[in-house]
Scaffold this motif. Structure first.
Motif, PDB file in Angstrom:
ATOM      1  N   CYS A  99      14.750  24.739  20.512  1.00 23.32           N
ATOM      2  CA  CYS A  99      15.303  23.622  21.215  1.00 23.32           C
ATOM      3  C   CYS A  99      15.005  23.419  22.532  1.00 23.32           C
ATOM      4  N   VAL A 100      14.459  22.177  22.627  1.00 17.38           N
ATOM      5  CA  VAL A 100      13.872  21.752  24.057  1.00 17.38           C
ATOM      6  C   VAL A 100      15.014  20.994  24.975  1.00 17.38           C
ATOM      7  N   ILE A 101      15.189  21.273  26.035  1.00 17.53           N
ATOM      8  CA  ILE A 101      16.240  20.502  26.795  1.00 17.53           C
ATOM      9  C   ILE A 101      15.369  20.049  28.003  1.00 17.53           C
ATOM     10  N   LEU A 102      15.331  18.467  27.942  1.00 18.58           N
ATOM     11  CA  LEU A 102      14.759  17.764  29.323  1.00 18.58           C
ATOM     12  C   LEU A 102      15.615  16.916  29.761  1.00 18.58           C
ATOM     13  N   LYS A 104      21.627  15.682  29.896  1.00 17.61           N
ATOM     14  CA  LYS A 104      20.284  16.421  29.169  1.00 17.61           C
ATOM     15  C   LYS A 104      20.294  15.952  27.917  1.00 17.61           C
ATOM     16  N   SER A 105      18.813  15.791  27.447  1.00 16.34           N
ATOM     17  CA  SER A 105      18.396  15.375  26.101  1.00 16.34           C
ATOM     18  C   SER A 105      17.903  16.753  25.404  1.00 16.34           C
ATOM     19  N   ILE A 106      18.653  16.885  24.287  1.00 11.63           N
ATOM     20  CA  ILE A 106      18.297  18.126  23.445  1.00 11.63           C
ATOM     21  C   ILE A 106      17.586  17.759  22.492  1.00 11.63           C
ATOM     22  N   TYR A 107      16.455  18.265  21.996  1.00  6.84           N
ATOM     23  CA  TYR A 107      15.652  18.251  20.761  1.00  6.84           C
ATOM     24  C   TYR A 107      15.357  19.533  20.157  1.00  6.84           C
ATOM     25  N   CYS A 108      15.869  19.600  18.849  1.00  7.58           N
ATOM     26  CA  CYS A 108      15.500  20.934  18.084  1.00  7.58           C
ATOM     27  C   CYS A 108      14.582  20.674  16.944  1.00  7.58           C
ATOM     28  N   VAL A 109      13.638  21.606  16.879  1.00 10.62           N
ATOM     29  CA  VAL A 109      12.450  21.679  15.827  1.00 10.62           C
ATOM     30  C   VAL A 109      13.012  22.896  15.012  1.00 10.62           C
ATOM     31  N   THR A 110      13.590  22.460  13.587  1.00  7.50           N
ATOM     32  CA  THR A 110      13.905  23.760  12.903  1.00  7.50           C
ATOM     33  C   THR A 110      13.186  23.777  11.767  1.00  7.50           C
ATOM     34  N   ASP A 111      12.762  25.097  11.035  1.00  5.57           N
ATOM     35  CA  ASP A 111      12.017  25.092  10.052  1.00  5.57           C
ATOM     36  C   ASP A 111      12.680  25.986   9.319  1.00  5.57           C
ATOM     37  N   ASN A 112      12.134  26.198   7.962  1.00  3.61           N
ATOM     38  CA  ASN A 112      12.801  27.296   7.251  1.00  3.61           C
ATOM     39  C   ASN A 112      11.230  28.137   6.807  1.00  3.61           C
ATOM     40  N   GLY A 113      10.708  28.613   7.968  1.00  4.99           N
ATOM     41  CA  GLY A 113       9.397  29.393   7.597  1.00  4.99           C
ATOM     42  C   GLY A 113       9.625  30.853   7.651  1.00  4.99           C
ATOM     43  N   LEU A 151       1.471  15.079  36.963  1.00 10.05           N
ATOM     44  CA  LEU A 151       2.506  14.407  36.126  1.00 10.05           C
ATOM     45  C   LEU A 151       2.872  12.917  36.602  1.00 10.05           C
ATOM     46  N   SER A 152       2.973  12.300  35.472  1.00  7.53           N
ATOM     47  CA  SER A 152       3.890  11.026  35.574  1.00  7.53           C
ATOM     48  C   SER A 152       5.036  11.032  34.768  1.00  7.53           C
ATOM     49  N   ILE A 153       6.268  11.173  35.776  1.00  7.99           N
ATOM     50  CA  ILE A 153       7.622  11.248  35.125  1.00  7.99           C
ATOM     51  C   ILE A 153       8.136   9.968  34.556  1.00  7.99           C
ATOM     52  N   ILE A 154       8.299   9.648  33.515  1.00  6.52           N
ATOM     53  CA  ILE A 154       8.681   8.348  33.270  1.00  6.52           C
ATOM     54  C   ILE A 154       9.884   8.334  32.024  1.00  6.52           C
ATOM     55  N   PRO A 155      10.792   7.321  31.753  1.00  7.45           N
ATOM     56  CA  PRO A 155      11.414   7.672  30.469  1.00  7.45           C
ATOM     57  C   PRO A 155      10.642   7.403  29.434  1.00  7.45           C
ATOM     58  N   LEU A 156      10.719   8.469  28.270  1.00  2.00           N
ATOM     59  CA  LEU A 156       9.844   8.125  27.199  1.00  2.00           C
ATOM     60  C   LEU A 156      10.783   7.949  25.939  1.00  2.00           C
ATOM     61  N   ASP A 157      10.101   7.301  25.340  1.00  2.00           N
ATOM     62  CA  ASP A 157      10.567   6.865  23.768  1.00  2.00           C
ATOM     63  C   ASP A 157      10.405   7.765  22.730  1.00  2.00           C
ATOM     64  N   ASP A 197      17.418  10.340  14.832  1.00  2.59           N
ATOM     65  CA  ASP A 197      17.140   9.356  15.892  1.00  2.59           C
ATOM     66  C   ASP A 197      17.265  10.229  17.217  1.00  2.59           C
ATOM     67  N   LEU A 198      16.042  10.064  17.877  1.00  2.00           N
ATOM     68  CA  LEU A 198      15.976  10.821  19.154  1.00  2.00           C
ATOM     69  C   LEU A 198      16.255  10.064  20.649  1.00  2.00           C
ATOM     70  N   PRO A 199      16.864  10.710  21.402  1.00  2.00           N
ATOM     71  CA  PRO A 199      17.242  10.120  22.521  1.00  2.00           C
ATOM     72  C   PRO A 199      16.032  10.148  23.406  1.00  2.00           C
ATOM     73  N   PHE A 200      16.180   9.220  24.569  1.00  2.06           N
ATOM     74  CA  PHE A 200      14.992   8.923  25.596  1.00  2.06           C
ATOM     75  C   PHE A 200      15.122  10.359  26.168  1.00  2.06           C
ATOM     76  N   CYS A 201      13.757  10.701  27.131  1.00  2.00           N
ATOM     77  CA  CYS A 201      14.101  11.771  27.937  1.00  2.00           C
ATOM     78  C   CYS A 201      13.233  11.295  29.000  1.00  2.00           C
ATOM     79  N   MET A 202      13.259  11.987  30.302  1.00  2.00           N
ATOM     80  CA  MET A 202      12.355  11.894  31.494  1.00  2.00           C
ATOM     81  C   MET A 202      11.359  12.960  31.340  1.00  2.00           C
ATOM     82  N   GLY A 203      10.084  12.510  31.299  1.00  2.00           N
ATOM     83  CA  GLY A 203       9.112  13.476  31.150  1.00  2.00           C
ATOM     84  C   GLY A 203       7.653  12.863  31.310  1.00  2.00           C
ATOM     85  N   ASP A 204       6.693  13.608  31.368  1.00  2.94           N
ATOM     86  CA  ASP A 204       5.252  13.313  31.393  1.00  2.94           C
ATOM     87  C   ASP A 204       4.719  12.961  29.953  1.00  2.94           C
ATOM     88  N   ARG A 205       4.183  12.037  29.685  1.00  3.13           N
ATOM     89  CA  ARG A 205       3.770  11.865  28.167  1.00  3.13           C
ATOM     90  C   ARG A 205       3.057  12.878  27.642  1.00  3.13           C
TER      91      ARG A 205
END
Lengths: 150, 505
Positions: B490-493, B424-433, B347-353, B380-388
């Protein structure tokens, strides 16, 4: 075994279902067999939550249950069947590829009547199914929601 | 003394300081009690000494008076023979008074009193320290005043603490003077005897107070840095323990996950093997049957027909299962390798755009999205710390699932929105599937688990990889879904300082 007893086979692998059917027939079992391809389907049938195929009150059933199935696994199906006051009378046999002792124990705890591992060695598998056939031939299967049938 | 200020310096150590304050109070109390006891013992000893001294003095004075009186009586007798009257008693008293004219008494308050009883009054016959007139005012015999003298005039001898003719509390020795029917009292104000002891107690208590408070203050001055250091160590240790605990929990869950993967894979890899073996035996059986048909005395037409039937049904079926099972094994092994490769990657944990990362990821499925007419909305998505690599894989799997499990009966809608909550940065992928039934949600992250294997292609790895990535990135995933309505993952990083890292690519 009473010919009216219906054998329910919940098995997601078509190949396995075919092998079970062939070998049961070869060992002289002529009962009606119904196949279900995942845990949800068999539950829908047993708990009558689907219109197309439903359990009939007063009929006798035997359930052959695979453990690893899509949607709802066999252990959970067993758990729900044994928790139901009517369905719990139905004999349930686990037929699965794993012989993990913890899993065998868990199924026995939950009240399965028999546990058969699907061996890769074909002879063993045939033997296991034959034994199951013998078992089915002598077992007294209670009718669900009605009087017992021998 | 700004002791309180010392106590108040650090809130976290307030309770420790409070107990030290209690300790110093107890110390002061103990010092005072010990001092009080010592003072009491000394005081009592002093009192006994004084009593003895007063008694000796009173008795010797009494005896002296008596012998003077006896001499005066002799003079009076011889003078009486000469026809002269001589008041021997007055003469004796005068002599004593004469002596006492020049005697200041002892100590600051010590003195003798000499008195006689006349009717119901005590008449004092000496000039005394506290009276300008020759005699103090007479005292009623029945009053509370001049108690020792009253006892002396009753012919008693002893010592006592009581009121003198002034109404002061005194330590007194009383003694009757037999010949002159007088009483003599040697006395001293109790307050004079007590004064040095009261002073000693006051000085001692003040000293104890100062010494203890000074000691406490010194203790804090020296102890505070030590206490603070200890506290720092202890909180560091606590953090360390907490970290270990977390690590342990993570390790345990990783272990469990691994066990589960091994269990599931061995089961799922066995499954096709059962088929391959089983249908090979079925093939053998078919070959035997064909051999039987060939060696039988059927007509060539019948033979061909029977063999053709066997080939089209049993043989065909057996070969179909053998081949699909082999294919399935290949898919499973490829999937396992993929999971293992992703799991092993450093892992290389860096700030990700995330805006950029998601844009790139969606470009890959651009054709599929346009073809299916899916409406995609990316906030508009916030940055998070993670491995690309992990984060990219995670979101592309979630987006793929959203695209693949849309409901064919309605136009697809997918959104990806992000926000920051605390760190925490929270990202939610929502569908109408198609959505997931509540009963099935707990199984979806399991490796090779597929809810509708017959409805779509897939190896049952997507969410297992998502789960693995989440676990590696110390994140969390929350699934909400309703069958026939749609799903939201919803992913919390951990969040990243986005302004400082705008330039990161």
């Amino acid at each position: 075994m009473n010919k009216e007893v219906v054998i329910l086979i919940a098995e997601d692998d078509e190949g396995h279902a075919g092998l079970i059917r062939k070998n049961l027939k070869r060992s002289g079992i002529v009962n009606e067999m119904l196949f279900f391809k995942d845990g949800q389907e068999i539950l829908n049938f047993l708990f009558k939550t689907e219109k197309e195929r439903q359990r009939i009150d007063g009929s006798s059933y035997i359930l052959l249950l695979d453990i690893r199935m899509p949607k709802i696994d066999g252990v959970e199906v067993l758990e729900r069947v044994k928790a139901d006051p009517i369905l719990r009378k139905m004999p349930v046999m686990m037929i699965t590829t794993t012989d993990d002792p913890r899993e065998v124990e868990r199924c026995h705890e939950l009240g399965c009547n028999n546990y058969i591992t699907k061996p890769i060695a074909y002879e063993d598998f045939v033997n296991a199914i034959r034994q199951l056939g013998l078992f089915l031939a002598v077992v007294v299967v209670p009718a669900l929601n009605g009087e017992e049938k021998g | 003394m700004n002791l309180l200020a010392t106590f108040k310096r650090s809130g976290s150590t307030a309770s420790a300081r409070k107990s030290f304050l209690h300790l110093s109070l107890i110390m002061i109390l103990a010092c005072t009690i010990v001092m009080g006891i010592i003072t009491m013992v000394l005081y009592n000893y002093e009192l006994d000494q004084r009593k003895e001294m007063l008694q000796v003095t009173a008795q010797s004075q009494a005896r002296l008076l008596e012998s003077i009186a006896n001499k005066e009586i002799e003079i009076a007798v011889s003078m009486a023979r000469g026809g002269q009257y001589y008041d021997h008693a007055q003469a004796a008293i005068d002599q004593i008074a004469d002596a006492h004219e020049r005697y200041e008494g002892f100590g600051n308050t010590g003195e003798f009193t000499l008195a006689r009883r006349e009717a119901d009054q005590i008449i004092f016959v000496l000039r005394h320290r506290y009276e300008d007139v020759l005699h103090p005012e007479p005292v009623d015999f029945s009053s509370d005043l001049a108690e020792p003298m009253r006892l002396a005039l009753q012919g008693l001898s002893g010592t006592m603490v009581g009121l003198d003719y002034r109404g002061e509390t005194v330590l007194a020795a009383y003694e009757p003077v037999d010949v002159l029917d007088l009483g003599i009292v040697a006395k001293m104000d109790l307050s004079e005897i007590r004064a040095p002891f009261i002073k000693a107690v006051l000085v001692g208590a003040t000293a104890a107070l100062f010494v203890v408070l000074l000691g406490t203050r010194l203790f804090f001055k020296i102890g505070n840095p030590i206490i603070e250091k200890l506290e720092a160590y202890s909180s560091e240790l606590e953090r360390e323990v907490e970290l270990r605990k977390d690590l342990n929990i993570k390790l345990q869950s990783n272990n469990k996950e691994l066990e589960r993967i091994v269990y599931v894979s061995s089961h799922d890899l066995r499954s096709p093997l059962v088929n391959i073996d089983g249908y090979s035996r079925e093939l053998e059986r078919s070959i035997e049957e064909i051999a039987g048909i060939v060696s039988s005395d059927r007509t060539p037409e019948e033979t061909v027909k029977d063999i053709a039937y066997l080939l089209n049904s049993d043989v065909y079926e057996a070969l179909h299962f053998i081949r699909t099972s082999a294919g399935k094994m290949d898919v499973l092994l490829t999937g396992l390798l993929k999971l293992s490769r992703l799991g092993r990657s450093a892992l290389s944990i860096i700030p990700l755009d995330m805006n950029q990362l998601i844009r790139k990821s969606l470009d890959a499925s651009d054709y599929q999205i346009k073809e299916a007419g899916i409406a995609i909305e990316i906030g508009d998505l916030p940055f998070c710390m993670g491995d690309r690599v992990q984060v990219d894989q995670l979101f592309s799997n979630l987006l793929d699932n959203a695209i693949n499990y849309l409901d064919k009966g309605r136009p697809g809608k997918i959104s990806l929105k992000g926000r920051v909550e605390g760190n925490k940065s929270i990202y939610c992928v929502t569908d109408n599937g198609i959505g997931i039934a509540p009963d099935h949600i707990k199984n979806i992250f399991e490796i090779f688990h597929r809810l509708n294997p017959s409805d779509s292609e897939g190896e049952g790895l997507g969410l297992a990889i998502v789960q693995q990535a989440i676990s590696k990135l110390s994140g969390k995933i929350i699934v909400e879904s309703e069958l026939g309505v749609g799903s939201s993952f919803c992913v919390i990083l951990p969040t990243a300082e986005q302004d400082d890292n705008r330039g990161e690519s």
